[in-house]
Scaffold this active site. Structure first.
Site, mmCIF file in Angstrom:
data_model
loop_
_atom_site.group_PDB
_atom_site.id
_atom_site.type_symbol
_atom_site.label_atom_id
_atom_site.label_comp_id
_atom_site.label_asym_id
_atom_site.label_seq_id
_atom_site.Cartn_x
_atom_site.Cartn_y
_atom_site.Cartn_z
ATOM 1 N N GLU A 1 -4.738 6.633 -6.263
ATOM 2 C CA GLU A 1 -3.534 6.676 -7.088
ATOM 3 C C GLU A 1 -3.917 6.352 -8.535
ATOM 4 O O GLU A 1 -3.876 5.188 -8.965
ATOM 5 C CB GLU A 1 -2.499 5.682 -6.546
ATOM 6 C CG GLU A 1 -1.166 5.844 -7.213
ATOM 7 C CD GLU A 1 -0.045 5.132 -6.460
ATOM 8 O OE1 GLU A 1 0.788 5.832 -5.878
ATOM 9 O OE2 GLU A 1 -0.020 3.902 -6.461
ATOM 10 N N HIS B 1 -1.575 -2.289 -4.986
ATOM 11 C CA HIS B 1 -0.934 -1.276 -5.834
ATOM 12 C C HIS B 1 -1.203 -1.609 -7.306
ATOM 13 O O HIS B 1 -1.214 -2.783 -7.682
ATOM 14 C CB HIS B 1 0.572 -1.231 -5.550
ATOM 15 C CG HIS B 1 1.221 -0.026 -6.152
ATOM 16 N ND1 HIS B 1 1.522 0.055 -7.493
ATOM 17 C CD2 HIS B 1 1.582 1.160 -5.606
ATOM 18 C CE1 HIS B 1 2.063 1.245 -7.743
ATOM 19 N NE2 HIS B 1 2.106 1.937 -6.610
HETATM 20 P P1 13P Z 1 5.608 7.878 -8.626
HETATM 21 O O1 13P Z 1 5.650 8.785 -7.426
HETATM 22 O O2 13P Z 1 6.960 7.441 -9.099
HETATM 23 O O3 13P Z 1 4.722 8.414 -9.709
HETATM 24 O O4 13P Z 1 4.913 6.541 -8.122
HETATM 25 C C1 13P Z 1 3.693 6.633 -7.526
HETATM 26 C C2 13P Z 1 3.409 5.337 -6.909
HETATM 27 O O5 13P Z 1 3.062 4.383 -7.574
HETATM 28 C C3 13P Z 1 3.590 5.237 -5.465
HETATM 29 O O6 13P Z 1 3.079 4.036 -4.995
#
Ligand code: 13P
Length: 256
Positions: A166, A96
């Site tokens: 992401e 992450h």
């Molecule tokens: P948010 O949905 O709070 O933007 O976070 C995304 C995230 O990092 C999920 O792992």
């Protein structure tokens, strides 16, 4: 563009909530808000100390962890795949961006974690994403992250792999509705990641891997990521702490 797999919704609680009691209550509420929607796979990933408690509350959703190391041994502060499995953990989030940023994780560490998790039979959720908002070309950073992480991965493990696109700039912007990536950006990320998977593993390899989106997902934008964006699911941060919002996200995903 259609994929046959059930949509995967992962609730990443990050370092929330503040106590074991609150974690238990939140898990119970999410379970009851989501368990009627059968046509989706749901994962709840609480902080490490709450795994056993939250695991006890879940029947419909699977248990996930937010990190993992690759083995047992002299690794202070780390947690091994087998230790997690012994608590009923089925999915592990790896790489992450918040771990890359705040814990200094490198692509090489992420490679070790990913191989360890997949070798032990866990479902692995690899997070990749560029730090700066891009133009129409997807950042080479994403390609590098995927290639390095998958260096020692066996083809037969791919069915237990999910890749999350992401983008770092799209995380934690929920107050600002323009903060998430567009479905079109997500779709181009999907094509880009599929191309890398095909180049590494050949042929139909990319069909085995779920590719999902994360970054400011809400009930208002989930459907567009799953349809126009051709995503196989979503990784949800902030909205996953609100049982109503995550319930609505799961309902919409299951209705497709
Ligand atoms: P948010 O949905 O709070 O933007 O976070 C995304 C995230 O990092 C999920 O792992």
């Amino acid at each position: 563009y259609t994929t046959s797999m059930k949509k995967l919704i992962i609730a990443n609680w990050k370092a929330n909530p503040e106590s074991a009691v609150k974690a238990t209550v939140l898990a119970e509420k999410i379970e009851s808000a989501t368990s009627i929607y059968k046509n989706a796979d749901i994962v709840i990933a609480p902080p490490f100390p709450f795994l056993p408690l939250v695991g006890d509350m879940l029947s419909r959703a699977r248990l996930g962890s937010q990190d993992v190391w690759n083995t047992e041994g002299p690794y202070t502060g780390m947690v091994s795949p087998r230790q997690l499995k012994s608590l009923g953990v089925a999915y592990v989030i790896i790489g992450h961006s918040e771990r890359r940023i705040h814990a200094g994780e490198t692509d090489d560490m992420i490679q070790k974690k990913l191989a360890g998790a997949l070798a032990s039979g866990l479902q692995a959720v690899l997070c990749v994403g560029e730090t700066e908002r891009q133009g129409s070309e997807l950042s080479a950073m994403v390609g590098e992250q995927v290639r390095t992480a998958l260096k020692s991965i066996k083809k037969e493990w791919l069915r237990r792999l999910t890749v999350v696109y992401e983008p770092v700039w799209a995380i934690s912007t929920m107050a600002d509705t323009a903060g998430a990536a567009t479905p079109d950006t997500a779709f181009r990320a999907r094509m880009y990641i599929e191309k890398i998977l095909t180049s590494l593993f050949g042929g139909r390899a990319s069909r085995d891997v779920r590719i999902i989106y994360g970054g400011s997902v809400t009930p208002a934008n989930i459907t567009s990521f799953l349809t126009e964006g051709a995503m196989d699911g979503v990784l949800v941060g902030k909205a996953s702490l609100d049982p109503k919002k995550i319930g609505e996200i799961v309902r919409l995903a299951a209705s497709l």
